[in-house]
Design a protein around this motif. Structure first.
Motif, PDB file in Angstrom:
ATOM      1  N   ASP A  38      27.907  -2.398  35.827  1.00  0.00           N
ATOM      2  CA  ASP A  38      27.098  -2.018  36.988  1.00  0.00           C
ATOM      3  C   ASP A  38      25.874  -1.206  36.571  1.00  0.00           C
ATOM      4  OD1 ASP A  38      28.909  -3.299  38.598  1.00  0.00           O
ATOM      5  OD2 ASP A  38      30.037  -1.483  39.108  1.00  0.00           O
ATOM      6  N   SER A  39      26.040  -0.328  35.564  1.00  0.00           N
ATOM      7  CA  SER A  39      24.885   0.471  35.113  1.00  0.00           C
ATOM      8  C   SER A  39      23.827  -0.424  34.488  1.00  0.00           C
ATOM      9  CB  SER A  39      25.347   1.534  34.111  1.00  0.00           C
ATOM     10  OG  SER A  39      25.825   0.936  32.917  1.00  0.00           O
ATOM     11  N   SER A  42      21.945  -2.422  37.287  1.00  0.00           N
ATOM     12  CA  SER A  42      20.940  -1.593  37.970  1.00  0.00           C
ATOM     13  C   SER A  42      19.681  -1.463  37.129  1.00  0.00           C
ATOM     14  CB  SER A  42      21.523  -0.208  38.272  1.00  0.00           C
ATOM     15  OG  SER A  42      22.675  -0.313  39.084  1.00  0.00           O
ATOM     16  N   TYR A 367      30.513   6.227  28.038  1.00  0.00           N
ATOM     17  CA  TYR A 367      30.950   5.852  29.374  1.00  0.00           C
ATOM     18  C   TYR A 367      32.471   5.726  29.439  1.00  0.00           C
ATOM     19  CZ  TYR A 367      31.105   3.516  33.882  1.00  0.00           C
ATOM     20  OH  TYR A 367      31.379   3.204  35.186  1.00  0.00           O
ATOM     21  N   GLU A 373      26.532   8.576  33.663  1.00  0.00           N
ATOM     22  CA  GLU A 373      25.433   7.645  33.914  1.00  0.00           C
ATOM     23  C   GLU A 373      24.740   7.313  32.586  1.00  0.00           C
ATOM     24  OE1 GLU A 373      23.272   5.142  36.282  1.00  0.00           O
ATOM     25  OE2 GLU A 373      24.987   6.406  36.840  1.00  0.00           O
ATOM     26  N   ASP A 375      21.530   5.842  30.424  1.00  0.00           N
ATOM     27  CA  ASP A 375      20.092   5.581  30.425  1.00  0.00           C
ATOM     28  C   ASP A 375      19.807   4.522  29.356  1.00  0.00           C
ATOM     29  OD1 ASP A 375      17.396   5.550  30.660  1.00  0.00           O
ATOM     30  OD2 ASP A 375      17.056   7.536  29.783  1.00  0.00           O
ATOM     31  N   TRP A 376      19.569   3.297  29.787  1.00  0.00           N
ATOM     32  CA  TRP A 376      19.379   2.182  28.861  1.00  0.00           C
ATOM     33  C   TRP A 376      17.993   2.145  28.258  1.00  0.00           C
ATOM     34  CZ3 TRP A 376      23.216  -1.264  27.504  1.00  0.00           C
ATOM     35  CH2 TRP A 376      24.403  -1.188  28.234  1.00  0.00           C
TER      36      TRP A 376
END
Length: 798
Positions: A38-39, A42, A367, A373, A375-376
């Motif tokens: 999901d991260s 997004s 994770y 959360e 940060d890609w």
């Protein structure tokens, strides 16, 4: 787990294709992995944009209009040849797409790769209008090229009809189109024409084969990853991520020696074959794991190559001895899509694969532990190319006018890979060299260069970063200009027409001397870039390892000193020393435990290695250690590359060299005071390197015994043997066991035949000679004794 979820076999074009690799892990994603996914979803939605709905509709309208125009042209060609009306109606013609647009992962503003498939009545000369080309560029009005050029919605039309794969490129309603032509051996191309069937290549010429290869390969890759809708969407998501990653890291350019779109598609498809049920985030992590572990030059292939029997060359392992990192296309005829990859570019990509896996793996571990959360952005951070090397070479490409400069630049770009990898990378003692595939539309040539204003305005510049290998360096100069001169003479002079004003200008920079235009859009300023470079140097693992070893050596020396002092000092001092000794032992134990933890083997890496063990096609089975050694040998180019201990020598890559430029020489001159290294004893590390390279190392003490002080046999003072003494000078008389003839050679190195009792050489007939005949034989022209057999040379023409 059902076999349906892991069976990756597909039937395309009447043939069943099976994966070349077994499934490594067919497990479905866990709940934690779904959250990790999901991260990524997004991030991709916000940062990897696709074409908008309006843009997609515009592209569809353009393709529809092109299809109508192409079919009308095919009908007109058939009518001009006097064909029957029913044949004209059945001729048809189809427009196919390939690449990112065919897969649906194209970015806004991307071009569309299209291929027009026409029946055998239409020839390439009809397509390009080559029978009528005026000086203004106008062609045969009945040709498709001229119809497109005159269309009111078309701009920037360029026809490249002399290339190996002729192409039309133009902008139609703002959409960039690359149009290829394929002529199939059939009288009709209906709307349901099966382009994926191998029979379409029956009787096809080379240009048609290459043109059809694009859509055929794209279609087959899409089929191979389309077992389930979720699997295909996972494939598209990872392809979008890898494309963005490759572009930002300077790895997206097949003609520059890196990966192109088809290579990325094959790489992601291979990963999904090995992990068919993984989610996109996990598959992205597996992608980097697979290719950082891949045993190059083991070929990457989705299916085993097959020969359909139409006479086209098919890639085989036996003919790929010199290919560095082959990636084989799945469709017939199989070919190496990464033929341009060199040892130097593979080094760059290998380092980026390892970096990508380290980042994504750290994301997953973080994770998995805390569900934080992610940060890609750090994975897709722009490359630090312009602060990664101590030296840079700029190649400024200039032309007299804008159109001529574009054609000249395109020609030079197609050959820059050869200059960097094949010439500079092989002829100069460089540890590492990298061509930055993105051009800078700015002229960085010297201000003193004689260039017109138009040349400077139309100039584009490419940069090459390099690092000198100090162990292979001989002397103080790198003759870069000599290599560039050969590049001009042997490669660039092939361009036609080569006009006055077309040139390529080279200039060498230190990293601190680079122009500010290199740092635009990446860093806040050049000063910020230099600060980041200093941080990178301090964080370099090799430099940290040298500091760690130096600290350990210092601790060991201190421990040895304390041990020696324990017997002679008082109890109070001994107690203090024992405390320090215990502290040093704690540090050493911590270091040993860290080394042991780093040596632990990851479970998923073991699974992947086991799968790679099963695809050894060379006939001989290699262990993992042998395969890893071969990979390292390939990446190093058979050269021993060891880091120089900068701390011990008190030098750095930034300050070692200065530049002096001349007409035929670009030299790197040391700026620090010179020392006579012959008076310094070699270190143990230097002795080990020399012995590894095969040199015999003799110390000064040994040299006194077996070196300079040992007289040679010609200097012996003994009186035995055949020594003739003339005055005080001793001369050696050499006796040979067998006598030999002294021969004379001509300027070509051939022995001059002086003749004997049976042969007398003579180039021209001089009259009769008793007992001899004048003729040509194996000893040349001359008089041969009568009755002696003479062999006439087999290459003689009468």
């Amino acid at each position: 787990m059902s076999s349906a979820t892991t069976d990756m076999s597909v039937k395309v074009g009447g043939r069943v294709f099976h994966p070349a690799l077994p499934v490594v892990d067919g497990a479905f994603p866990t709940k934690t992995e779904q959250g990790f996914q999901d991260s990524l979803t997004s991030f991709v939605s916000a940062n990897v944009p696709l074409e908008s709905r309006e843009g997609i509709q515009t592209r569809e309208r353009v393709l529809d209009s092109m299809g109508v125009l192409c079919r009308d042209w095919i009908r007109s060609v058939c009518a001009s040849k006097g064909l029957a009306p029913d044949v004209i109606d059945m001729a048809g013609g189809s427009l196919y797409t390939s690449g990112s647009y065919r897969l649906g992962v194209h970015e806004p503003g991307a071009d569309i790769d299209t291929i027009l498939v026409a029946p055998s009545f239409c020839r390439r000369t009809d397509f390009f209008g080559l029978n009528m080309v005026s000086e203004s560029g106008a062609r045969d009005p009945n040709s498709l090229a001229e119809r497109i050029r005159r269309h009111p919605d078309v701009e920037n039309f360029v026809a490249v009809d002399t290339a190996a794969v002729p192409i039309l490129t133009f902008d139609w309603s703002g959409v960039n189109i690359d149009l290829l032509f394929a002529r199939v051996n059939t009288n009709s191309v209906p709307p349901n024409f099966d382009i994926d069937n191998d029979s379409v290549l029956d009787g096809a010429d080379g240009a048609t084969e290459k043109s059809l290869n694009g859509p055929r390969v794209t279609n087959l890759i899409a089929k191979l990853v389309s077992g389930t809708p979720d699997r295909y969407q996972t494939f598209l998501t990872v392809v979008r991520c890898v494309r963005k990653w490759a572009k930002y890291r300077g790895l997206y350019s097949n003609k520059m020696g890196y990966w192109g779109g088809v290579n990325i598609n094959i790489g992601v498809a291979l990963t999904i074959q090995m992990y068919p049920n993984a989610c996109a985030a996990s598959l992205l992590r597996k992608f980097f794991l697979v290719f950082k572990t891949w045993r190059w030059p083991q070929p990457v292939m989705l299916t085993k190559p097959h020969d359909a029997g139409y006479g086209l060359p098919v890639w085989s392992l036996q003919g790929a001895a010199r290919q560095i990192a082959p990636m084989i296309t799945p469709a017939y005829p199989a070919m190496n899509s990464s033929l341009s990859v060199s040892r130097q570019t593979l080094q760059i990509m290998q380092a980026e694969f390892e970096r990508g896996h380290a980042i994504v793996d750290s994301f997953w571990k973080r994770y998995n532990a805390n569900q934080v959360e992610i940060d890609w952005n750090s994975l897709f951070a722009p490359s630090d190319f312009f602060i990664s090397y101590p030296h840079y070479l700029s190649l400024c490409i200039v032309g007299p006018t804008q159109n001529e400069a574009q054609a000249w630049c395109s020609f030079v770009e197609s050959r820059l890979r050869k200059l960097v990898s094949d010439q500079l990378g092989r002829s100069l003692p460089l540890k590492r060299i990298q061509l930055w595939p993105k051009k800078i539309e700015h002229c960085v040539a010297d201000k003193g260069a004689i260039l017109t204003l138009a040349q400077r305005q139309n100039a584009v510049t490419y940069f090459v970063g390099f690092q000198v290998d100090k162990y292979r360096m001989r002397g103080t100069e790198l003759n870069i200009e000599g290599t560039l001169q050969k590049f001009r003479e042997w490669d660039l002079l092939k361009f036609q027409p080569l006009l006055t004003g077309m040139d390529i200008l080279a200039k060498v920079f230190k990293v601190k001397e680079l122009p500010k235009v290199c740092f635009v859009d990446v860093y806040e300023s050049k000063e910020a870039a230099m600060r980041k470079r200093r941080i990178m140097l301090d964080a370099d693992p090799a430099r940290q390892e040298r500091k760690r070893k130096a600290k350990l050596d210092e601790l060991k020396a201190k421990m040895a000193l304390i041990q020696r002092k324990k017997d002679s000092e008082n109890d109070k001092k001994r107690k203090q020393d024992e405390i320090e000794l215990e502290e040093a032992e704690v540090i050493l134990e911590a270091n040993e435990s860290a080394v042991a933890s780093e040596a632990a083997v990851n479970e998923e890496t073991n699974l992947l290695e086991s799968a790679l063990d099963n695809i050894q096609d060379s006939g001989e089975t290699k262990s993992r250690e042998e395969a890893e050694a071969d990979k390292k040998k390939l990446l190093s180019g058979d050269q021993l590359e060891k880091e120089v201990d900068e701390e011990a020598q008190g030098a750095s890559d930034d300050d070692d060299y200065g530049y002096t430029a001349g007409r035929n020489l670009l030299s790197l001159m040391p700026t620090r005071p010179k020392r006579d290294m012959r008076s310094l004893p070699p270190t143990e590390e230097e002795l080990e390197i020399l012995q590894t390279l095969g040199y015999s190392v003799v110390t000064d003490d040994e040299n006194k015994v077996i070196g300079a002080s040992m007289p040679g046999p010609w200097c012996s003072s003994g009186t035995g043997g055949d020594m003739a003494i003339v005055g005080n000078i001793k001369r050696v008389r050499i006796k040979f066991l067998e006598p030999f003839d002294v021969v004379e050679l001509d300027p070509l190195g051939h022995v001059i035949d002086k003749g004997d009792d049976d042969f007398s050489p003579c180039k021209n007939w001089t009259g009769r000679k008793a007992g001899f005949e004048f003729k040509l034989g194996e000893r040349g022209m001359g008089y041969y004794r009568t009755g002696k057999p003479v062999v006439v040379p087999s290459n003689t023409i009468y």
